[in-house]
Design a protein around this motif. Structure first.
Motif, PDB file in Angstrom:
ATOM      1  N   ASP A  52      56.439  19.413  92.798  1.00  0.00           N
ATOM      2  CA  ASP A  52      55.100  18.943  93.154  1.00  0.00           C
ATOM      3  C   ASP A  52      54.301  18.547  91.913  1.00  0.00           C
ATOM      4  OD1 ASP A  52      55.165  21.635  92.362  1.00  0.00           O
ATOM      5  OD2 ASP A  52      53.253  22.068  93.343  1.00  0.00           O
ATOM      6  N   PHE A  53      54.772  18.969  90.727  1.00  0.00           N
ATOM      7  CA  PHE A  53      54.062  18.669  89.477  1.00  0.00           C
ATOM      8  C   PHE A  53      54.868  17.739  88.575  1.00  0.00           C
ATOM      9  CE2 PHE A  53      52.750  19.540  85.100  1.00  0.00           C
ATOM     10  CZ  PHE A  53      51.371  19.388  85.202  1.00  0.00           C
ATOM     11  N   TYR A  54      56.138  18.066  88.348  1.00  0.00           N
ATOM     12  CA  TYR A  54      56.977  17.262  87.462  1.00  0.00           C
ATOM     13  C   TYR A  54      57.617  16.110  88.241  1.00  0.00           C
ATOM     14  CZ  TYR A  54      56.505  21.021  84.062  1.00  0.00           C
ATOM     15  OH  TYR A  54      56.006  21.942  83.179  1.00  0.00           O
ATOM     16  N   LYS A  55      57.602  14.914  87.647  1.00  0.00           N
ATOM     17  CA  LYS A  55      58.060  13.726  88.349  1.00  0.00           C
ATOM     18  C   LYS A  55      59.380  13.163  87.828  1.00  0.00           C
ATOM     19  CE  LYS A  55      54.297  14.122  90.625  1.00  0.00           C
ATOM     20  NZ  LYS A  55      54.351  14.799  91.943  1.00  0.00           N
ATOM     21  N   ALA A  56      59.779  13.527  86.625  1.00  0.00           N
ATOM     22  CA  ALA A  56      61.027  13.006  86.062  1.00  0.00           C
ATOM     23  C   ALA A  56      61.562  13.975  85.025  1.00  0.00           C
ATOM     24  CB  ALA A  56      60.812  11.631  85.432  1.00  0.00           C
ATOM     25  N   ALA A  57      62.897  14.054  84.941  1.00  0.00           N
ATOM     26  CA  ALA A  57      63.523  14.963  83.979  1.00  0.00           C
ATOM     27  C   ALA A  57      64.845  14.392  83.494  1.00  0.00           C
ATOM     28  CB  ALA A  57      63.751  16.338  84.604  1.00  0.00           C
ATOM     29  N   ALA A  58      65.110  14.588  82.215  1.00  0.00           N
ATOM     30  CA  ALA A  58      66.400  14.244  81.615  1.00  0.00           C
ATOM     31  C   ALA A  58      67.035  15.539  81.138  1.00  0.00           C
ATOM     32  CB  ALA A  58      66.213  13.272  80.457  1.00  0.00           C
ATOM     33  N   ALA A  59      68.175  15.878  81.706  1.00  0.00           N
ATOM     34  CA  ALA A  59      68.832  17.157  81.415  1.00  0.00           C
ATOM     35  C   ALA A  59      70.180  16.910  80.758  1.00  0.00           C
ATOM     36  CB  ALA A  59      69.006  17.969  82.696  1.00  0.00           C
ATOM     37  N   ASP A  60      70.340  17.387  79.531  1.00  0.00           N
ATOM     38  CA  ASP A  60      71.588  17.209  78.791  1.00  0.00           C
ATOM     39  C   ASP A  60      72.327  18.538  78.674  1.00  0.00           C
ATOM     40  OD1 ASP A  60      73.511  15.869  77.125  1.00  0.00           O
ATOM     41  OD2 ASP A  60      72.552  16.794  75.379  1.00  0.00           O
ATOM     42  N   CYS A  61      73.601  18.525  78.968  1.00  0.00           N
ATOM     43  CA  CYS A  61      74.520  19.654  78.786  1.00  0.00           C
ATOM     44  C   CYS A  61      73.938  20.986  79.260  1.00  0.00           C
ATOM     45  CB  CYS A  61      74.987  19.748  77.337  1.00  0.00           C
ATOM     46  SG  CYS A  61      73.678  19.935  76.102  1.00  0.00           S
ATOM     47  N   GLY A  62      73.287  20.980  80.405  1.00  0.00           N
ATOM     48  CA  GLY A  62      72.624  22.185  80.885  1.00  0.00           C
ATOM     49  C   GLY A  62      73.574  23.259  81.395  1.00  0.00           C
TER      50      GLY A  62
END
Length: 208
Positions: A63-73
């Motif tokens: 509801d708050f964050y709109k985009a994320a880039a996740a590397d090697c999580g």
């Protein structure tokens, strides 16, 4: 990390928290003081545990964050290296592991997601990312995914990954299509040398 007992009480068996409740409050407070902060376009990125948190932001705080880039999580603490995960999540493995897993919560995805991983990551098993990809596909979710062949941990932080991440955020948060990186560069026409001026006598030599 010289944190208080109260801090550890919150974090214990609660990696999914990742400080997000506090971070969201900080940004809301900052937006009140600085109106140019646009809280409708908040994105984040991270690698390793940060990659786990980046995706978790969309799953648990979409509801708050709109985009994320996740590397090697390390997207599921039940399959990452034992010493690190048990340090924070405890032993034995309980239902809180599944409740905080990005794999089991992948169906909750909202917003835009970019996943990246090195093919031969020796720190966090690439299967952790692959399990998320599998769960997202089963949930019919739309996302972007890049695998870096023969690359190790943190592959998404290289030149190609950094450019991909920037383009991703430009498109996802600003709504602007990035430049077409595959289009041939426009070659400038060679400059034609200026024609010599006419009817202008050539200068005489000094010995004439």
């Amino acid at each position: 990390s010289n944190r208080s007992k109260a801090f550890h009480d919150v974090c214990c068996k609660n990696l999914a928290d990742a400080g997000f409740p506090d971070r969201i409050l900080w940004m809301k407070a900052a937006a009140k003081k600085y109106p140019y902060i646009d809280l409708t376009r908040v994105g984040l990125y991270g690698g390793s545990a940060g990659g786990q948190n980046a995706l978790g932001a969309l799953l648990f705080h979409g509801d708050f964050y709109k985009a994320a880039a996740a590397d090697c999580g390390c997207h599921d603490n039940r399959m990452d290296k034992i010493w690190w995960n048990e340090l924070w999540m405890g032993y034995p493995i309980g239902p809180h592991y599944a409740a905080q897993s990005n794999v089991t919560n992948a169906h909750k995805l909202t917003g835009k997601l970019l996943l990246t991983v090195g093919e031969v990551d020796s720190n966090v098993d690439p299967a952790s990312t692959m399990q998320v990809v599998n769960a997202l596909i089963k949930a019919n979710k739309v996302f972007e995914f890049v695998v870096f062949p023969s690359a190790n941990h943190g592959a998404g932080g290289g030149a190609y990954g950094a450019r991909k991440r920037k383009d991703f955020f430009v498109k996802s948060l600003i709504g602007v299509e990035p430049p077409d990186r595959n289009s041939p560069k426009v070659q400038e026409k060679p400059k034609t040398p200026p024609e010599p001026k006419k009817d202008v006598p050539e200068p005489k030599k000094a010995d004439e």
